[in-house]
Scaffold this active site. Structure first.
Site, PDB file in Angstrom:
ATOM      1  N   SER A   1      29.724  24.014  52.616  1.00 38.92           N
ATOM      2  CA  SER A   1      28.559  23.824  51.754  1.00 38.92           C
ATOM      3  C   SER A   1      28.978  23.935  50.299  1.00 38.92           C
ATOM      4  CB  SER A   1      27.505  24.900  52.049  1.00 38.92           C
ATOM      5  OG  SER A   1      26.445  24.836  51.122  1.00 38.92           O
TER       6      SER A   1
ATOM      7  N   TYR B   1      23.961  33.879  52.363  1.00 39.61           N
ATOM      8  CA  TYR B   1      24.227  32.579  53.006  1.00 39.61           C
ATOM      9  C   TYR B   1      25.444  31.910  52.366  1.00 39.61           C
ATOM     10  CZ  TYR B   1      23.954  27.607  53.970  1.00 39.61           C
ATOM     11  OH  TYR B   1      24.281  26.310  54.325  1.00 39.61           O
TER      12      TYR B   1
END
Length: 224
Positions: free
Chosen positions: A136, A148
């Site tokens: 990501s 996250y």
């Protein structure tokens, strides 16, 4: 057209489902692994004989090993695996964070990914195969208090280490790192951001690269 086989986690929707469609269109066989048996069955029906629905839990390594065993029995081998399953958290930051959410995040985004690699590795080693990991943009920069994002930093660090490990037997590892993607991961549609098929195309670019070329990372961002 190829006749190789790809195992995909998180295959029931979003990036995983679009990657399955792109792979089948390129001649790959695909194993579709996720918890939603109904969604997997519908996708397998759509894709036809080159797809196999494999319901299971990414946090259970025995489930992943059994699924890969079924896939190999069906198609005769495994050439690539895409560790795509992931989750986010609703409570942002450390002070306001929820430890129970953190535990689930770690189980899916870190342990589940490791289990996919571990379960697939014997077949990938036998076939000089390819491992693809969903990273990501959040794993390439610092975001205030983002647990996250930290889980995706792990993916990027581990992906580089895994590439070095797989190089020893002629295998390859790629981290595909998108920015915001319009998927069910978000509660609201984001049509101006990346689409799942954009990420699927990046996965296929890595998989279809000539054997002499190791694509370590693909970093793609929405224009806006």
């Amino acid at each position: 057209m190829t006749d190789k086989t790809l195992f995909i986690t998180g295959a029931s929707s979003g990036i995983g489902a679009e990657t399955a469609r792109a792979a089948v269109a390129s001649g790959w066989n695909v194993g579709l692994f996720a918890r939603s048996e109904e969604k997997l069955s519908a996708l397998a029906d759509e894709l036809g004989d080159k797809a196999l629905a494999l319901p299971g839990d990414v946090t259970d390594i025995a489930s992943q090993r059994a699924a890969i065993g079924q896939l190999v029995e069906r198609f005769g081998g495994l050439n690539a695996a895409f560790a795509n399953a992931g989750t986010g958290i609703s409570a942002a930051g450390t002070e306001n964070g929820d430890p129970e959410e953190w535990a689930q995040l770690i189980q899916i985004n870190i342990a589940g990914l490791l289990y996919t690699v571990k379960a697939a590795m014997p077949q990938l080693k036998a076939n000089k195969g390819h491992m693809v990991l969903t990273g990501s943009a959040a794993g390439r920069r610092h975001i205030k208090g983002s647990v996250y994002g930290a889980s995706k930093w792990f993916v990027h660090g581990y992906g580089g280490n895994l590439a070095e490990e797989m190089k020893e037997f002629g295998g390859r590892c790629t981290v595909v790192a998108p920015g915001m993607v319009d998927t069910p991961f978000f509660d609201e549609a984001k049509p101006d951001k990346l689409q799942p098929e954009d990420v699927a195309a990046a996965v296929m670019h890595a998989l279809d690269a000539p054997a002499r070329a190791a694509v370590y990372e693909i970093f793609l961002m929405p224009v806006n």
